[in-house]
Motif scaffolding. Structure first.
Motif, PDB file in Angstrom:
ATOM      1  N   VAL A  15      37.924   3.592  -8.505  1.00 26.55           N
ATOM      2  CA  VAL A  15      39.377   3.564  -8.718  1.00 26.55           C
ATOM      3  C   VAL A  15      39.659   3.464 -10.210  1.00 26.55           C
ATOM      4  CG1 VAL A  15      41.527   2.390  -8.114  1.00 26.55           C
ATOM      5  CG2 VAL A  15      39.605   2.369  -6.506  1.00 26.55           C
ATOM      6  N   ALA A  16      40.565   4.305 -10.719  1.00 29.16           N
ATOM      7  CA  ALA A  16      40.958   4.273 -12.125  1.00 29.16           C
ATOM      8  C   ALA A  16      42.441   4.597 -12.226  1.00 29.16           C
ATOM      9  CB  ALA A  16      40.140   5.261 -12.944  1.00 29.16           C
ATOM     10  N   ALA A  17      43.248   3.569 -12.448  1.00 28.31           N
ATOM     11  CA  ALA A  17      44.695   3.758 -12.628  1.00 28.31           C
ATOM     12  C   ALA A  17      45.290   4.583 -11.483  1.00 28.31           C
ATOM     13  CB  ALA A  17      44.980   4.419 -13.983  1.00 28.31           C
ATOM     14  N   TYR A  18      45.023   4.168 -10.262  1.00 22.84           N
ATOM     15  CA  TYR A  18      45.503   4.909  -9.083  1.00 22.84           C
ATOM     16  C   TYR A  18      46.998   4.708  -8.870  1.00 22.84           C
ATOM     17  CZ  TYR A  18      45.909   6.224  -4.114  1.00 22.84           C
ATOM     18  OH  TYR A  18      46.291   6.778  -2.923  1.00 22.84           O
ATOM     19  N   GLY A  19      47.450   3.470  -8.862  1.00 22.59           N
ATOM     20  CA  GLY A  19      48.884   3.221  -8.752  1.00 22.59           C
ATOM     21  C   GLY A  19      49.385   2.809  -7.387  1.00 22.59           C
ATOM     22  N   LEU A  20      48.510   2.722  -6.398  1.00 26.59           N
ATOM     23  CA  LEU A  20      48.900   2.212  -5.084  1.00 26.59           C
ATOM     24  C   LEU A  20      48.068   0.977  -4.767  1.00 26.59           C
ATOM     25  CD1 LEU A  20      49.307   5.230  -2.612  1.00 26.59           C
ATOM     26  CD2 LEU A  20      51.104   3.903  -3.732  1.00 26.59           C
ATOM     27  N   ILE A  21      48.679   0.039  -4.050  1.00 29.58           N
ATOM     28  CA  ILE A  21      47.954  -1.139  -3.570  1.00 29.58           C
ATOM     29  C   ILE A  21      46.980  -0.716  -2.472  1.00 29.58           C
ATOM     30  CG2 ILE A  21      48.207  -3.336  -2.354  1.00 29.58           C
ATOM     31  CD1 ILE A  21      50.896  -3.662  -3.781  1.00 29.58           C
ATOM     32  N   LEU A  22      45.761  -1.207  -2.552  1.00 31.95           N
ATOM     33  CA  LEU A  22      44.770  -0.901  -1.533  1.00 31.95           C
ATOM     34  C   LEU A  22      44.725  -2.037  -0.513  1.00 31.95           C
ATOM     35  CD1 LEU A  22      41.777   0.517  -3.623  1.00 31.95           C
ATOM     36  CD2 LEU A  22      43.893   1.635  -2.888  1.00 31.95           C
ATOM     37  N   PRO A  23      45.124  -1.778   0.728  1.00 29.43           N
ATOM     38  CA  PRO A  23      45.053  -2.818   1.768  1.00 29.43           C
ATOM     39  C   PRO A  23      43.603  -3.210   2.044  1.00 29.43           C
ATOM     40  CG  PRO A  23      46.439  -0.969   2.450  1.00 29.43           C
ATOM     41  CD  PRO A  23      45.701  -0.525   1.225  1.00 29.43           C
ATOM     42  N   GLN A  24      43.416  -4.361   2.663  1.00 30.72           N
ATOM     43  CA  GLN A  24      42.064  -4.867   2.906  1.00 30.72           C
ATOM     44  C   GLN A  24      41.188  -3.895   3.698  1.00 30.72           C
ATOM     45  OE1 GLN A  24      41.258  -7.880   1.388  1.00 30.72           O
ATOM     46  NE2 GLN A  24      39.179  -7.121   1.778  1.00 30.72           N
ATOM     47  N   PRO A  25      41.713  -3.204   4.732  1.00 33.15           N
ATOM     48  CA  PRO A  25      40.843  -2.257   5.445  1.00 33.15           C
ATOM     49  C   PRO A  25      40.319  -1.138   4.547  1.00 33.15           C
ATOM     50  CG  PRO A  25      42.762  -2.788   6.782  1.00 33.15           C
ATOM     51  CD  PRO A  25      43.015  -3.380   5.423  1.00 33.15           C
ATOM     52  N   VAL A  26      41.099  -0.742   3.549  1.00 35.21           N
ATOM     53  CA  VAL A  26      40.635   0.278   2.593  1.00 35.21           C
ATOM     54  C   VAL A  26      39.575  -0.321   1.673  1.00 35.21           C
ATOM     55  CG1 VAL A  26      41.344   1.703   0.635  1.00 35.21           C
ATOM     56  CG2 VAL A  26      42.747   1.642   2.699  1.00 35.21           C
ATOM     57  N   LEU A  27      39.816  -1.529   1.187  1.00 39.51           N
ATOM     58  CA  LEU A  27      38.839  -2.189   0.319  1.00 39.51           C
ATOM     59  C   LEU A  27      37.495  -2.383   1.024  1.00 39.51           C
ATOM     60  CD1 LEU A  27      41.114  -4.964  -1.235  1.00 39.51           C
ATOM     61  CD2 LEU A  27      40.300  -2.900  -2.379  1.00 39.51           C
ATOM     62  N   ASP A  28      37.550  -2.595   2.324  1.00 50.81           N
ATOM     63  CA  ASP A  28      36.334  -2.894   3.082  1.00 50.81           C
ATOM     64  C   ASP A  28      35.605  -1.653   3.601  1.00 50.81           C
ATOM     65  OD1 ASP A  28      36.868  -5.573   2.736  1.00 50.81           O
ATOM     66  OD2 ASP A  28      37.822  -5.828   4.695  1.00 50.81           O
ATOM     67  N   ALA A  29      36.250  -0.489   3.577  1.00 51.09           N
ATOM     68  CA  ALA A  29      35.689   0.683   4.257  1.00 51.09           C
ATOM     69  C   ALA A  29      34.403   1.225   3.612  1.00 51.09           C
ATOM     70  CB  ALA A  29      36.752   1.781   4.353  1.00 51.09           C
ATOM     71  N   PRO A  30      34.348   1.443   2.298  1.00 50.35           N
ATOM     72  CA  PRO A  30      33.086   1.962   1.731  1.00 50.35           C
ATOM     73  C   PRO A  30      31.971   0.923   1.818  1.00 50.35           C
ATOM     74  CG  PRO A  30      34.958   2.337   0.251  1.00 50.35           C
ATOM     75  CD  PRO A  30      35.425   1.377   1.292  1.00 50.35           C
ATOM     76  N   LYS A  31      30.747   1.384   1.887  1.00 52.91           N
ATOM     77  CA  LYS A  31      29.600   0.490   2.048  1.00 52.91           C
ATOM     78  C   LYS A  31      29.523  -0.542   0.910  1.00 52.91           C
ATOM     79  CE  LYS A  31      26.713   3.876   4.505  1.00 52.91           C
ATOM     80  NZ  LYS A  31      27.700   4.979   4.498  1.00 52.91           N
ATOM     81  N   HIS A  32      29.815  -0.114  -0.319  1.00 51.51           N
ATOM     82  CA  HIS A  32      29.766  -1.007  -1.476  1.00 51.51           C
ATOM     83  C   HIS A  32      31.165  -1.362  -1.981  1.00 51.51           C
ATOM     84  CE1 HIS A  32      25.410  -0.579  -1.785  1.00 51.51           C
ATOM     85  NE2 HIS A  32      25.569   0.725  -1.670  1.00 51.51           N
ATOM     86  N   GLY A  33      32.165  -1.178  -1.148  1.00 55.68           N
ATOM     87  CA  GLY A  33      33.516  -1.562  -1.523  1.00 55.68           C
ATOM     88  C   GLY A  33      34.150  -0.614  -2.534  1.00 55.68           C
ATOM     89  N   CYS A  34      35.135  -1.122  -3.260  1.00 58.63           N
ATOM     90  CA  CYS A  34      35.901  -0.337  -4.221  1.00 58.63           C
ATOM     91  C   CYS A  34      35.701  -0.910  -5.625  1.00 58.63           C
ATOM     92  CB  CYS A  34      37.387  -0.352  -3.875  1.00 58.63           C
ATOM     93  SG  CYS A  34      37.775   0.311  -2.230  1.00 58.63           S
ATOM     94  N   LEU A  35      35.311  -0.077  -6.568  1.00 57.09           N
ATOM     95  CA  LEU A  35      35.077  -0.490  -7.947  1.00 57.09           C
ATOM     96  C   LEU A  35      36.178   0.078  -8.832  1.00 57.09           C
ATOM     97  CD1 LEU A  35      31.221   0.080  -8.328  1.00 57.09           C
ATOM     98  CD2 LEU A  35      32.447  -1.881  -7.358  1.00 57.09           C
ATOM     99  N   ASN A  36      36.733  -0.770  -9.687  1.00 58.22           N
ATOM    100  CA  ASN A  36      37.872  -0.386 -10.520  1.00 58.22           C
ATOM    101  C   ASN A  36      37.486  -0.307 -11.992  1.00 58.22           C
ATOM    102  OD1 ASN A  36      40.647  -1.857 -12.021  1.00 58.22           O
ATOM    103  ND2 ASN A  36      40.816   0.048 -10.896  1.00 58.22           N
ATOM    104  N   VAL A  37      37.965   0.733 -12.671  1.00 56.58           N
ATOM    105  CA  VAL A  37      37.850   0.868 -14.120  1.00 56.58           C
ATOM    106  C   VAL A  37      39.120   0.278 -14.718  1.00 56.58           C
ATOM    107  CG1 VAL A  37      37.538   2.455 -16.062  1.00 56.58           C
ATOM    108  CG2 VAL A  37      36.552   3.012 -13.825  1.00 56.58           C
ATOM    109  N   HIS A  38      39.028  -0.934 -15.273  1.00 55.35           N
ATOM    110  CA  HIS A  38      40.211  -1.614 -15.802  1.00 55.35           C
ATOM    111  C   HIS A  38      40.152  -1.661 -17.326  1.00 55.35           C
ATOM    112  CE1 HIS A  38      43.718  -4.217 -15.697  1.00 55.35           C
ATOM    113  NE2 HIS A  38      43.131  -4.940 -16.644  1.00 55.35           N
TER     114      HIS A  38
END
Length: 302
Positions: free
Chosen positions: A85-108
């Motif tokens: 994730v890099a400057a996407y602009g939408l809130i990611l609900p918990q089911p989205v955060l949990d879906a990928p095997k290694h979760g969601c990584l953000n470039v902040h």
């Protein structure tokens, strides 16, 4: 790795490209929906990430929200190893955060926990921070509160937000590629919440220059808001954006023009514009501006 990429503006494009160049399988790109644009403001314009993904032949999705069960199921069905994730602009609900095997990584674009939030680059410049950087963070439900996987730093010096954004986009892209290589061996580090600062979205009222402020603060404001939205003042009823200034000697009433090279008195010290833009006109250097817009000594700018 099998990756979902989520991003929207120019800042996110180098990370998407770097993932593809590193031979990862980007199975889908999520971005903000097209917005009205073009010369008439009516044409729907895809985001920079959307455009690059199309060029790369990657499927693009642009839901208005990820809160619905259908969208969450469609996201999970991609069976990704990780979402980047890099400057996407939408809130990611918990089911989205949990879906990928290694979760969601953000470039902040800050050195967390400093400058969590929407405008970290602007705020770092405006605050006079000597350095900033990029943090790769494991995302969780809180706003930029997740554990950190990697950081990289760069000096701010006299850079504008626009210049830093380009630099940090490239740093973040390479940092993310390196993080994915080392991901199994990395040990996420919790942030110190007590040291956190919040980078609030830039409010349009902040952009008007208050000449009663110290010159150094105004100079940082100008760099922090350049190129957009641009710090501005009024001249003959028109807005004039300052895109670059320099500190100079002089004193007087706040906003007073001190000499014919447009030195302007501030609450303490003075500044001189280097690059300006009058409303509806292209940006120009000081000499070009003054040829068409002479400003008498003693004028008080608002």
């Amino acid at each position: 790795m099998r990756i979902i990429f989520m991003g929207t503006p120019d800042f996110a494009v180098p990370t998407l490209q770097a993932l593809v160049d590193a031979a990862h399988e980007v199975v889908c790109v999520y971005t903000q929906p097209p917005r009205p644009g073009g010369r008439r403001g009516r044409e729907l314009t895809p985001t920079p990430v959307h455009q690059r993904a199309t060029d790369l032949g990657i499927e693009v999705r642009h839901p208005k929200t990820l809160k619905s069960a259908d969208e969450q199921e469609a996201f999970a069905a991609l069976d990704a190893d990780v979402a980047v994730v890099a400057a996407y602009g939408l809130i990611l609900p918990q089911p989205v955060l949990d879906a990928p095997k290694h979760g969601c990584l953000n470039v902040h674009a800050s050195i967390l926990p400093r400058w969590r939030g929407a405008a970290p680059i602007h705020r770092a410049v405006m605050a006079g921070d000597p350095v900033t950087g990029v943090t790769i963070m494991q995302m969780e439900a809180g706003l930029d509160t997740g554990p950190m996987l990697a950081t990289a730093r760069t000096p701010i010096d006299d850079k504008t937000t626009g210049e830093l954004t380009e630099e940090l986009a490239e740093i973040g892209a390479q940092l993310m590629v390196g993080t994915l290589i080392d991901l199994p061996a990395l040990h996420p580090m919790r942030q110190d919440d007590d040291a956190a600062t919040y980078a609030a979205k830039i409010d349009k009222t902040e952009a008007r220059i208050d000449w009663s402020k110290p010159a150094a603060e105004i100079e940082r404001l100008v760099r922090g808001l350049a190129p957009f939205p641009g710090a501005w003042f009024e001249l003959s009823g028109d807005r004039v954006k300052l895109l670059r200034t320099e500190l100079t000697d002089g004193s007087g009433a706040p906003g007073e023009v001190l000499e014919d090279r447009l030195a302007i008195a501030c609450g303490s010290g003075a500044i001189r514009p280097v690059r300006l833009q009058r409303a509806g006109k292209p940006a120009m250097d000081l000499d070009t501006f003054l040829r068409g817009n002479p400003v008498p000594i003693g004028s008080v700018l608002k």
